[in-house]
Design an enzyme around this catalytic site. Sequence first.
Site, PDB file in Angstrom:
ATOM      1  N   SER A 271     -40.681  23.772  -5.855  1.00 50.45           N
ATOM      2  CA  SER A 271     -40.937  23.414  -7.250  1.00 50.45           C
ATOM      3  C   SER A 271     -39.818  22.480  -7.679  1.00 50.45           C
ATOM      4  CB  SER A 271     -40.940  24.676  -8.121  1.00 50.45           C
ATOM      5  OG  SER A 271     -41.047  24.326  -9.486  1.00 50.45           O
TER       6      SER A 271
ATOM      7  N   ASP B 184     -37.546  26.801 -19.719  1.00 49.73           N
ATOM      8  CA  ASP B 184     -38.168  25.651 -20.363  1.00 49.73           C
ATOM      9  C   ASP B 184     -39.077  26.021 -21.526  1.00 49.73           C
ATOM     10  OD1 ASP B 184     -36.896  23.684 -18.965  1.00 49.73           O
ATOM     11  OD2 ASP B 184     -38.485  23.393 -17.497  1.00 49.73           O
TER      12      ASP B 184
ATOM     13  N   ARG C  49     -35.495  18.293 -22.018  1.00 51.29           N
ATOM     14  CA  ARG C  49     -36.513  19.015 -22.803  1.00 51.29           C
ATOM     15  C   ARG C  49     -36.506  18.668 -24.292  1.00 51.29           C
ATOM     16  NH1 ARG C  49     -38.494  18.710 -18.216  1.00 51.29           N
ATOM     17  NH2 ARG C  49     -38.748  20.594 -16.967  1.00 51.29           N
TER      18      ARG C  49
ATOM     19  N   ASP D 115     -50.811  22.030 -12.364  1.00 51.87           N
ATOM     20  CA  ASP D 115     -50.677  22.924 -13.518  1.00 51.87           C
ATOM     21  C   ASP D 115     -51.235  22.301 -14.794  1.00 51.87           C
ATOM     22  OD1 ASP D 115     -49.233  24.188 -11.542  1.00 51.87           O
ATOM     23  OD2 ASP D 115     -47.638  24.853 -12.872  1.00 51.87           O
TER      24      ASP D 115
END
Length: 405
Positions: free
Chosen positions: A181, A127, A98, A16
């Site tokens: 994932s 996210d 995060r 990605d």
Amino acid sequence: MSEIKKVVLAYSGGLDTSVILKWLQDVYKCEVVTFTADIGQGEELEPARKKALAMGISAENIFIDDLREEFVRDFVFPMFRANAIYEGEYLLGTSIARPLIAKRQIEIANLTGADAVSHGATGKGNDQVRFELGYYALKPDVKVIAPWREWDLLSREKLLAYAEKHGIDITKKKDGGSPYSMDANLLHISYEGQVLEDPAKEPEEDMWLWSVSPEKAPDQAEYLELEYERGDVVAINGVRLSPAQVLAQLNSIGGKHGIGRLDLVENRYVGMKSRGCYETPGGTILLKAHRAIESITLDREVAHLKDELMPRYAKLIYTGYWWAPERKMLQTMIDASQESVSGTVRLKLYKGNVIVVGRDSRKSLFDANIATFEDDGGAYNQADAAGFIKLNALRMRIAAKLGQR
């Protein structure tokens, strides 16, 4: 798009973010700075540097930072002082990472003179919210580029085709890689996608990477002693350790005993339900032990107030409001409550269970002379309870008499 001169990309070197790097160069025609955070995901990070260099990023624009100690000391430990869990089960392993990544991205943007930041979060998840709320809280005028909300590369097949077309090296793992994932850091590892998208199906045993199944855990229990100072673990079995060392060691010990597995359907902030599986062995131990040391060191009403506020605090972290004033206000209160939370907790780990078997503190509020079932020598007058009970029953007695009429 031509307004963007330089962007800091949160870059892992995977499919990605490698595609995003090239896409930013082609679509925005801007200089790209890559930032890779080591927060204990257990992966070799130097390949990310080599891939960035191969894609034309200059050495001075590649940042690979070891944030493990900062992550546990300034984010994980403060969260565990609050005993924070989301929706009764989730220990917030992805959520709490995060704000740190966002913080360091903004610091790098300020250092390099970048006017924009970018991330690889999809438009369906939490996210994107967590990253961007962090960006704006720390640099209000920063420009944010979220490729998954702009491009049409909305499947793995399209991403692979784009990578092949532009000569982007996507090195496959020798074992073929995981079909899930995943997100990992020192606190947890998460799994989503594939068979997990059907909440009725049990996860496959070979999915779990950090822990054995409780059935295959040792038949012999292991005892563990944690030492606390002001709400944080500072030593394991008498050996003082740094915050990151504490969590890493608890992960290893807990995983060996099948501790910390979770299969959860959670409510995402963006509105949908999502099924995920998590391994948080060290965090599971920390939560159990912290509540144990608080049980003898916290005043009753302080403990109950913390428990009332905890869901609000946990939701703030889950939804990305770590840098918001209300979270900071709650943190100040929580940290103040931890001044007396020092001592030791003894645990027994056995086949997926964390069992508290002892707790001790010089600041303990537990008074054996008062609590005893034996003769307390007059320390507590049991006759006082009669009036206490009648006063507390008064409103119910009045209502009952009214009902009898």
